[in-house]
Enzyme design. Structure first.
Site, mmCIF file in Angstrom:
data_model
loop_
_atom_site.group_PDB
_atom_site.id
_atom_site.type_symbol
_atom_site.label_atom_id
_atom_site.label_comp_id
_atom_site.label_asym_id
_atom_site.label_seq_id
_atom_site.Cartn_x
_atom_site.Cartn_y
_atom_site.Cartn_z
ATOM 1 N N ASP A 72 -15.284 24.373 -43.110
ATOM 2 C CA ASP A 72 -15.504 24.376 -44.563
ATOM 3 C C ASP A 72 -16.664 25.316 -44.904
ATOM 4 O OD1 ASP A 72 -13.644 22.049 -45.082
ATOM 5 O OD2 ASP A 72 -15.088 21.106 -43.743
ATOM 6 N N TYR A 115 -10.349 21.648 -30.206
ATOM 7 C CA TYR A 115 -10.707 20.235 -30.296
ATOM 8 C C TYR A 115 -10.397 19.609 -28.936
ATOM 9 C CZ TYR A 115 -10.153 21.596 -35.180
ATOM 10 O OH TYR A 115 -10.241 22.260 -36.377
ATOM 11 N N GLU A 131 -9.536 26.738 -39.187
ATOM 12 C CA GLU A 131 -9.129 27.779 -40.134
ATOM 13 C C GLU A 131 -9.849 29.114 -39.881
ATOM 14 O OE1 GLU A 131 -8.430 26.681 -44.151
ATOM 15 O OE2 GLU A 131 -9.140 28.575 -44.958
#
Ligand code: TRH
Length: 399
Positions: free
Chosen positions: A34, A216, A296
């Site tokens: 983000d 991850y 992203e």
């Protein structure tokens, strides 16, 4: 109208500063994506378009990982010409309420109510954009820039959708990115200096496959590490400190695998890397033959690096992420031979929880993947860069 209780009574400033003023609001959900996207966008709007940017961020600690020159104890500071404000509570909108010309709420975070009221009171209504998450799905082009009128105020919010194809918002790309990559690729000195800084040693001998691993936690990793150990030629694995470090440590029977760690088993040689300042991530991608990326922003950087990559998509409830994975694959894999496309799909699916990754099956197509990575970067550029697309749209609205 909701009024803040712990900050001075806000006033709406009347004079617009020279240049386009832009406020970006970013709530960090988790990890770095983000703030990673918002920080890139903020810098590009300021440095390439001359905008006066303020970035409101609710988690300065996550931000300092990408931008170590930031001081997480400061409520307000200027970094690289951008005003960074700690968005310390949802109602906070700065000490003085100044409404920008362009207001970007990132990833559907909610603007402070007092700020929205200020937007409605401003003589020239701001351009209000909700910057969405990136998706390669077809519907994105239809929804990009759709208006959403406010239920009570004379304000219109528009959805700005990043995407991989024309008629979407595109993805962030700095003007000098290709030139920087070319300079790195053409300079053996820059290459050697990077290896020395990152791993404490020289670049690996020709014939090794260099792989960066940013992902991850992933149950498929153990099998892959074992396959690399048994590979016929050397595999040099570069692991930035993070969520897979524990699994790498366990594979080698070590208590931890931090920055500066090295381990070898069979043909697998692994280096633990420090998590770098955001600009330092690109050279890691350029130094590698294959990049494992996630979320992203690293997913986008891998595409601009024009090297084969494997995407660990951000997992969502009810497997909502899987159609997004397949949509990206559909674009990326389109011109590949049938065998290479099938191998790429199998490998990406396995890396995202469906099956066991088969390294030999994937690696035999690496030359074809490499050629496609280069042609894809050219194709992707046709969508235009996100900051540029956003600036052009905002200017048409501000006329
Ligand atoms: O960190 P991510 O998983 O981020 C996200 C968030 O989880 C977010 O909530 C979710 O919505 C989104 O993914 C889809 O992965 P991402 O997006 O790749 O962001 C990582 C950032 O970290 C990126 O800007 C690159 C940067 N980075 C560095 O600055 N230095 C490093 O050493 C590394 C490895 C990465």
């Amino acid at each position: 109208m909701q009024v803040m209780t712990d900050t001075p009574k806000p006033t709406v400033s009347g004079t617009a500063p020279p240049g386009i003023a832009c406020d970006i609001f970013c709530a960090v959900i988790d990890n770095f994506g983000d703030i990673g996207v918002c920080w890139r966008l903020a810098r590009q709007l300021a440095h390439e378009h001359g905008w006066q940017v303020r970035l409101f961020v609710d988690d300065l600690h996550a931000f300092t990982k990408l931008c170590p020159s930031l001081d997480a104890t400061h409520v307000k500071q200027s970094v690289e010409g951008i005003v960074v404000e700690h968005w310390h509570e949802p109602a906070h909108a700065g000490e003085t309420l100044e409404i920008a010309d362009v207001v970007i709420e990132a990833f559907a975070c909610e603007l402070p109510p007092v700020y929205v009221t200020g937007m409605a009171q401003r003589a020239q209504r701001p351009v209000w954009l909700n910057l969405e998450y990136l998706s390669a799905e077809d519907w994105v082009a239809d929804f990009h820039l759709r208006p959403s009128p406010h239920p009570r105020y004379p304000l219109v919010k528009r959805f700005f959708f990043p995407g991989l194809v024309p008629r979407t918002g595109g993805v962030v790309k700095e003007r000098d990115l290709d030139a920087q990559r070319a300079a790195f690729e053409q300079s053996p000195q820059a290459h050697a200096a990077w290896w020395q800084r990152a791993t404490g040693g020289p670049p690996p001998a020709p014939g090794a496959t260099v792989i960066s691993l940013f992902a991850y936690e992933n149950p498929a990793l153990d099998s892959l590490l074992a396959q690399w150990r048994d590979n016929a030629s050397p595999v040099v694995l570069l692991v930035p400190q993070g969520r897979v470090s524990g699994a790498v440590a366990r594979f080698f029977g070590l208590p931890a695998f931090e920055a500066g760690a090295h381990a070898t088993r069979g043909n697998l040689h692994v280096h633990g890397l420090a998590f770098t300042e955001q600009r330092g991530y690109d050279p890691l991608l350029w130094a590698s033959d294959l990049n494992f990326v996630r979320g992203e922003d690293s997913f986008v950087r891998a595409q601009w690096a024009a090297r084969p990559f494997v995407w660990h998509i951000y997992p969502q409830a009810d497997d909502a992420h899987l159609p997004k994975l397949d949509a990206a694959l559909a674009h990326y894999a389109r011109p590949l031979s049938a065998q290479a496309r099938a191998a790429l799909e199998r490998f990406w699916h396995a890396w995202n929880g469906n099956g066991t990754p088969d390294w030999a099956d994937f690696a035999r197509h690496l030359p074809e993947f490499k050629a496609r990575a280069a042609s894809w970067a050219t194709e992707l550029a046709q969508a235009g860069d996100l900051a540029g697309n956003l600036a052009v749209f905002a200017k048409t609205q501000l006329k």
